[in-house]
Scaffold this motif. Sequence first.
Motif, PDB file in Angstrom:
ATOM      1  N   LEU A  58       0.827  -1.214   0.000  1.00  0.00           N
ATOM      2  CA  LEU A  58       0.000   0.000   0.000  1.00  0.00           C
ATOM      3  C   LEU A  58       0.856   1.256   0.000  1.00  0.00           C
ATOM      4  CD1 LEU A  58      -2.812  -1.028   2.538  1.00  0.00           C
ATOM      5  CD2 LEU A  58      -3.011  -0.767   0.058  1.00  0.00           C
ATOM      6  N   LEU A  59       1.922   1.248   0.764  1.00  0.00           N
ATOM      7  CA  LEU A  59       2.815   2.417   0.788  1.00  0.00           C
ATOM      8  C   LEU A  59       3.533   2.581  -0.541  1.00  0.00           C
ATOM      9  CD1 LEU A  59       4.262   1.936   4.373  1.00  0.00           C
ATOM     10  CD2 LEU A  59       2.777   3.793   3.603  1.00  0.00           C
ATOM     11  N   GLY A  60       3.897   1.459  -1.167  1.00  0.00           N
ATOM     12  CA  GLY A  60       4.528   1.557  -2.485  1.00  0.00           C
ATOM     13  C   GLY A  60       3.579   2.112  -3.532  1.00  0.00           C
ATOM     14  N   VAL A  61       2.300   1.674  -3.454  1.00  0.00           N
ATOM     15  CA  VAL A  61       1.315   2.188  -4.413  1.00  0.00           C
ATOM     16  C   VAL A  61       1.043   3.670  -4.191  1.00  0.00           C
ATOM     17  CG1 VAL A  61      -1.107   2.033  -5.076  1.00  0.00           C
ATOM     18  CG2 VAL A  61       0.223  -0.044  -4.820  1.00  0.00           C
ATOM     19  N   ARG A  62       1.016   4.089  -2.925  1.00  0.00           N
ATOM     20  CA  ARG A  62       0.675   5.490  -2.641  1.00  0.00           C
ATOM     21  C   ARG A  62       1.843   6.442  -2.837  1.00  0.00           C
ATOM     22  NH1 ARG A  62      -2.897   8.889  -0.655  1.00  0.00           N
ATOM     23  NH2 ARG A  62      -2.317  10.515   0.829  1.00  0.00           N
ATOM     24  N   CYS A  70      11.308   1.096   2.369  1.00  0.00           N
ATOM     25  CA  CYS A  70      11.577   1.364   3.779  1.00  0.00           C
ATOM     26  C   CYS A  70      10.613   0.585   4.682  1.00  0.00           C
ATOM     27  CB  CYS A  70      11.469   2.855   4.062  1.00  0.00           C
ATOM     28  SG  CYS A  70      12.812   3.812   3.329  1.00  0.00           S
ATOM     29  N   SER A  71       9.339   0.485   4.296  1.00  0.00           N
ATOM     30  CA  SER A  71       8.375  -0.288   5.076  1.00  0.00           C
ATOM     31  C   SER A  71       8.763  -1.767   5.098  1.00  0.00           C
ATOM     32  CB  SER A  71       6.972  -0.109   4.499  1.00  0.00           C
ATOM     33  OG  SER A  71       6.045  -0.904   5.219  1.00  0.00           O
ATOM     34  N   ALA A  72       9.186  -2.292   3.954  1.00  0.00           N
ATOM     35  CA  ALA A  72       9.610  -3.696   3.901  1.00  0.00           C
ATOM     36  C   ALA A  72      10.844  -3.925   4.758  1.00  0.00           C
ATOM     37  CB  ALA A  72       9.875  -4.097   2.447  1.00  0.00           C
ATOM     38  N   VAL A  73      11.793  -3.002   4.741  1.00  0.00           N
ATOM     39  CA  VAL A  73      13.006  -3.122   5.558  1.00  0.00           C
ATOM     40  C   VAL A  73      12.649  -3.102   7.042  1.00  0.00           C
ATOM     41  CG1 VAL A  73      15.150  -1.952   6.209  1.00  0.00           C
ATOM     42  CG2 VAL A  73      14.547  -2.226   3.795  1.00  0.00           C
ATOM     43  N   LEU A  74      11.691  -2.262   7.438  1.00  0.00           N
ATOM     44  CA  LEU A  74      11.257  -2.228   8.839  1.00  0.00           C
ATOM     45  C   LEU A  74      10.657  -3.571   9.257  1.00  0.00           C
ATOM     46  CD1 LEU A  74       9.638   1.326   9.138  1.00  0.00           C
ATOM     47  CD2 LEU A  74      11.768   0.526  10.192  1.00  0.00           C
ATOM     48  N   LEU A  75       9.861  -4.194   8.380  1.00  0.00           N
ATOM     49  CA  LEU A  75       9.277  -5.492   8.696  1.00  0.00           C
ATOM     50  C   LEU A  75      10.363  -6.564   8.822  1.00  0.00           C
ATOM     51  CD1 LEU A  75       6.090  -5.552   6.412  1.00  0.00           C
ATOM     52  CD2 LEU A  75       6.221  -5.115   8.881  1.00  0.00           C
ATOM     53  N   GLY A 109       6.530  -0.746  -6.256  1.00  0.00           N
ATOM     54  CA  GLY A 109       7.063   0.615  -6.158  1.00  0.00           C
ATOM     55  C   GLY A 109       7.635   1.122  -7.471  1.00  0.00           C
ATOM     56  N   GLU A 110       8.345   0.223  -8.191  1.00  0.00           N
ATOM     57  CA  GLU A 110       8.938   0.638  -9.461  1.00  0.00           C
ATOM     58  C   GLU A 110       7.863   0.970 -10.494  1.00  0.00           C
ATOM     59  OE1 GLU A 110      11.720   1.732 -12.205  1.00  0.00           O
ATOM     60  OE2 GLU A 110      11.954   1.362 -10.042  1.00  0.00           O
ATOM     61  N   PHE A 111       6.836   0.113 -10.609  1.00  0.00           N
ATOM     62  CA  PHE A 111       5.771   0.388 -11.572  1.00  0.00           C
ATOM     63  C   PHE A 111       4.988   1.640 -11.189  1.00  0.00           C
ATOM     64  CE2 PHE A 111       6.383  -3.971 -13.076  1.00  0.00           C
ATOM     65  CZ  PHE A 111       6.238  -3.779 -14.441  1.00  0.00           C
ATOM     66  N   ARG A 112       4.826   1.861  -9.874  1.00  0.00           N
ATOM     67  CA  ARG A 112       4.149   3.090  -9.453  1.00  0.00           C
ATOM     68  C   ARG A 112       4.959   4.315  -9.850  1.00  0.00           C
ATOM     69  NH1 ARG A 112       4.602   8.045  -6.943  1.00  0.00           N
ATOM     70  NH2 ARG A 112       2.556   8.650  -6.137  1.00  0.00           N
ATOM     71  N   ASP A 113       6.279   4.271  -9.708  1.00  0.00           N
ATOM     72  CA  ASP A 113       7.124   5.401 -10.107  1.00  0.00           C
ATOM     73  C   ASP A 113       7.090   5.619 -11.615  1.00  0.00           C
ATOM     74  OD1 ASP A 113       7.775   5.889  -7.517  1.00  0.00           O
ATOM     75  OD2 ASP A 113       9.749   4.930  -7.584  1.00  0.00           O
ATOM     76  N   ILE A 114       7.078   4.508 -12.383  1.00  0.00           N
ATOM     77  CA  ILE A 114       7.016   4.642 -13.851  1.00  0.00           C
ATOM     78  C   ILE A 114       5.717   5.328 -14.268  1.00  0.00           C
ATOM     79  CG2 ILE A 114       6.785   3.342 -15.997  1.00  0.00           C
ATOM     80  CD1 ILE A 114       8.727   1.283 -14.828  1.00  0.00           C
ATOM     81  N   TRP A 115       4.601   4.858 -13.729  1.00  0.00           N
ATOM     82  CA  TRP A 115       3.320   5.471 -14.072  1.00  0.00           C
ATOM     83  C   TRP A 115       3.235   6.898 -13.520  1.00  0.00           C
ATOM     84  CZ3 TRP A 115      -0.002   4.067 -17.598  1.00  0.00           C
ATOM     85  CH2 TRP A 115      -0.003   2.748 -18.025  1.00  0.00           C
ATOM     86  N   GLY A 116       3.863   7.130 -12.381  1.00  0.00           N
ATOM     87  CA  GLY A 116       3.873   8.486 -11.833  1.00  0.00           C
ATOM     88  C   GLY A 116       4.598   9.457 -12.740  1.00  0.00           C
TER      89      GLY A 116
END
Length: 457
Positions: A58-62, A70-75, A109-116
């Motif tokens: 969700l954080l990657g999409v947003r 960073c959220s994945a690293v925290l987990l 996250g990568e696809f979200r950045d590409i579309w962004g």
Amino acid sequence: MQFAQKDYILAPQASTRVSWLETLLLTLLALGLGWWFVPQDPLLAAAEFPWMILAPLLLGVRYGFLQGLCSAVLLIAALFAFRFAGLPAYQVVPAAFLVGLLLCTLLVGEFRDIWGRRLERLSLANDYRQLRLDEFTRAHHLLRISHDRLEQRVAGSDQSLRSSLLDLRERLRGLAREEGDALVCLADTILTLLASHASLRIAGLYRVIDGQRVDTRPLAVLGEMPELDDDDLLVRLCLERGELVSVRAELLDRGDGAQHSSLQACVPLVDTEGRILAILAIQQMPFFMFHERTFSLLALLAGHVADLLMSDPRALQLADADAQRYSQLLRRSLLDARDHDLPASLFGLELSDPQHAEELQRLLEDSQRGLDVQLKVRNGRGNRLLLVLLPLTSADGAQGYLRRLRELFTERFGQDLAPEMLGMRIHRFHLEGGDEREALRHFLFNECALNDQQVAI
């Protein structure tokens, strides 16, 4: 699709601090919920589906790649913290869970950045098009307002060039019956005619004495015209050259025109013989009218007005002009074609059939328009010849004249007959650019058996 784009547009507006705070809180909330429901496996690594992966997704999409990572690293850090704390479920590191968590988070996250980035480019392109559309809209409204004003102006003044000259000739005919000084009596009319075609604001009409000096007493004025200086540079040049003179537009734009002359332009009223009757002194006219086309129109009108003023009053009273009048208008048409690119047409209608010659000649004479002039002669073959001059008439207008003649023939004879079938031969000349003078002279002097006393061109 529409909601995703709206979310993207709103996301960049959030501050960096808020995005990182939300990343931290959402990750901790996911860990807290996992600890609350499954204390022995807070990360749900051994569950049928790793629900904990939803937080970084969700954080990657947003917010994109970095916040999701960073959220994945925290987990992952929490997993190792639980392992060091002695939690039995994590004594053996779940490699598939770690790899799947990182891989899914990175991909999303990568696809979200590409579309962004793509949406950002589209947004910039859309902003640019919107800017151009706003500019076009403003220009369109300005053009529409200008067009409406032009329509009002045209609707309020139905005077075309031909109708203006016809009106002036009718006034001269009335003046000839009263026997007065045409220039003095029609000064206001002439000034109004010239001013209406150039939007003049301040101007005056002055008589020229012997073609050499100007009478400083105005015959007619427009606006608050000051006293004319007969030694003004433009006035002297106008009399010397016998043509329209004006200050340069660059000087006028910089405001330096007053250093050279108190006038902006000076227009002579010159007939076809080169005689200067009067000058139009222009002190103020709109800058958007200060161009070659306006000056060409003023010179054209001034020449026609001078020809009318210098015409024989008795010729103006006649329904058909004599050879002198015809010669004057023919020379004026040649000058207009050479100097102002205004076309004219000349027809030589030869009537060789004696049976129809008289009737056809009356029919042609009745078809004469306002500014058109006709001259009846006999050519070298002894046939009747009617020379019809159509001033200020283009090739399309000449075709319309021929169509009108055919319609008249059809009405008179009751059938669609070609002119050749009635014994009429048509000689046609289109005067444009002034290059037809020699061919025209050959036709008039050789074919029509005229001489310089009858028609001088």
